[in-house]
Write an enzyme that holds these catalytic residues in place. Structure first.
Site, PDB file in Angstrom:
ATOM      1  N   ARG A   1      39.357  33.847  32.794  1.00 58.37           N
ATOM      2  CA  ARG A   1      39.353  34.791  31.672  1.00 58.37           C
ATOM      3  C   ARG A   1      40.089  34.217  30.467  1.00 58.37           C
ATOM      4  NH1 ARG A   1      40.786  40.145  35.335  1.00 58.37           N
ATOM      5  NH2 ARG A   1      38.650  40.940  35.545  1.00 58.37           N
TER       6      ARG A   1
ATOM      7  N   GLY B   1      31.014  46.980  50.143  1.00 52.87           N
ATOM      8  CA  GLY B   1      31.714  47.326  48.915  1.00 52.87           C
ATOM      9  C   GLY B   1      31.148  46.555  47.730  1.00 52.87           C
TER      10      GLY B   1
ATOM     11  N   HIS C   1      48.940  38.030  40.576  1.00 50.33           N
ATOM     12  CA  HIS C   1      47.670  38.541  40.064  1.00 50.33           C
ATOM     13  C   HIS C   1      47.920  40.010  39.748  1.00 50.33           C
ATOM     14  CE1 HIS C   1      43.524  39.360  39.338  1.00 50.33           C
ATOM     15  NE2 HIS C   1      43.392  40.139  40.403  1.00 50.33           N
TER      16      HIS C   1
ATOM     17  N   ARG D   1      48.085  47.718  41.055  1.00 47.12           N
ATOM     18  CA  ARG D   1      47.666  47.091  42.310  1.00 47.12           C
ATOM     19  C   ARG D   1      48.656  47.380  43.441  1.00 47.12           C
ATOM     20  NH1 ARG D   1      46.141  43.655  38.244  1.00 47.12           N
ATOM     21  NH2 ARG D   1      43.984  42.894  38.267  1.00 47.12           N
TER      22      ARG D   1
END
Length: 318
Positions: free
Chosen positions: A154, A11, A178, A91
């Site tokens: 970030r 992946g 998250h 998610r």
């Protein structure tokens, strides 16, 4: 001989972690684990990586495999396998199908690499961390999700760019889920050693805009290029290298809580921990103001709800 295995190695995240980690030159062997029908693709990835590593005189061994026996003696097994998130997807939409994959792999890890540390990158990562914990039967200190490590990086970068200062002068952290319920710890953020609240009296900072940008970062990247790639891969490689080198850095990862932070129990969330070659050496106590504490507890409630649904579907009893 330090060995790391990556499950889901063909992946986007898996192969990028493998290459990034190999280039870091901190491991001796990386097992590129894949389904039987994808092993030749994994083999092709190793050939390509070998060509690149040769230019830097790096001799990391890359082993394509679909044999669980090749996980034996791994220091860390990374689970990245799962359905990738697409634009507009939450998610949580991935929870049940990915839980079945994580459960299967965690059980195999427990059999073939019982002394390893399990690192989970599959989304929703906080839920999947608990699934891996339950399925493996490991001590909670040895099952870690990537949590808010990338989110924290970030936010650090956003403050740095916004203010035009070196990122090393920014100390900030994101905890909680998250996902949409991440909690930036603005009350303990410092710029050049100065608490953010005092710094803002001298410099105008649009904190709301920065936080909104942070929460939408993943979807923004996915909408433009189809997937997040370099950020997650480097963040995961950084976590693995930190564990392997036993540097005892404090990083924000997802781990199972038993009341250590804000009296939250029975759920995996992103919190600062000291990472060592044994896994989570210590969950670091943190100061939160009333608003942050409430947001953290709300994040726990949201993640717990999804986790309970997934565990029930997998027939795990709390």
């Amino acid at each position: 001989m330090v060995k790391v295995s990556i499950m889901g190695s063909t992946g986007i995240i898996g192969k990028n972690v493998a290459f990034t980690l190999a280039r870091a030159d901190t491991v001796d062997e990386i097992v590129m684990f894949a389904r039987a029908e994808s092993v030749e693709k994994a083999r092709g990835e190793t050939f390509d990586m070998y060509d690149a590593l040769a230019a830097e005189d790096i001799d990391c061994k890359l082993t394509p495999s679909s044999d669980y026996n090749d996980l034996t003696n791994s220091a860390i097994v990374l689970i990245t396998a799962g359905t990738p998130r697409e634009e507009g997807m939450n998610r949580r939409d991935l929870a049940l199908p990915n839980a079945k994959i994580v459960e299967k792999y965690a059980k195999e890890i427990a059999v073939h690499a019982p002394d390893s540390i399990i690192l989970v990158a599959t989304n929703p990562v906080d839920v999947m961390t608990t699934v891996a914990l339950k399925a493996s039967g490991f001590d909670k200190r040895k099952v870690i999700g990537i949590g808010n490590h990338l989110d924290s990086l970030r936010l650090k970068t956003y403050f740095s760019a916004f203010l035009g200062i070196n990122s090393s002068e920014v100390h900030t952290r994101v905890v909680g889920e998250h996902g949409d319920h991440m909690v930036p710890l603005l009350s303990s953020t410092t710029i050049g050693g100065i608490p953010l609240k005092y710094f803002m009296k001298e410099v105008e900072i649009d904190v709301v805009r920065l936080v909104n940008r942070l929460k939408n970062a993943g979807n923004t990247i996915i909408s433009k290029k189809g997937a997040t790639e370099y950020g997650p891969s480097f963040a995961i490689s950084n976590l693995i290298s930190t564990i392997i080198t036993d540097t005892h850095k404090i990083l924000t990862v997802s781990c199972y809580l038993d009341g250590e932070i804000a009296d939250v129990n029975g759920v995996s969330l992103g919190v600062p921990v000291v990472l060592s070659k044994k896994g989570v050496a210590m969950i670091v106590p943190i100061h939160m103001n009333d608003f942050e504490r409430q947001e953290f507890r709300e994040a726990a409630g949201v993640v717990r709800e999804t986790t309970d649904e997934v565990l029930e579907s997998l027939n795990y009893k709390e």
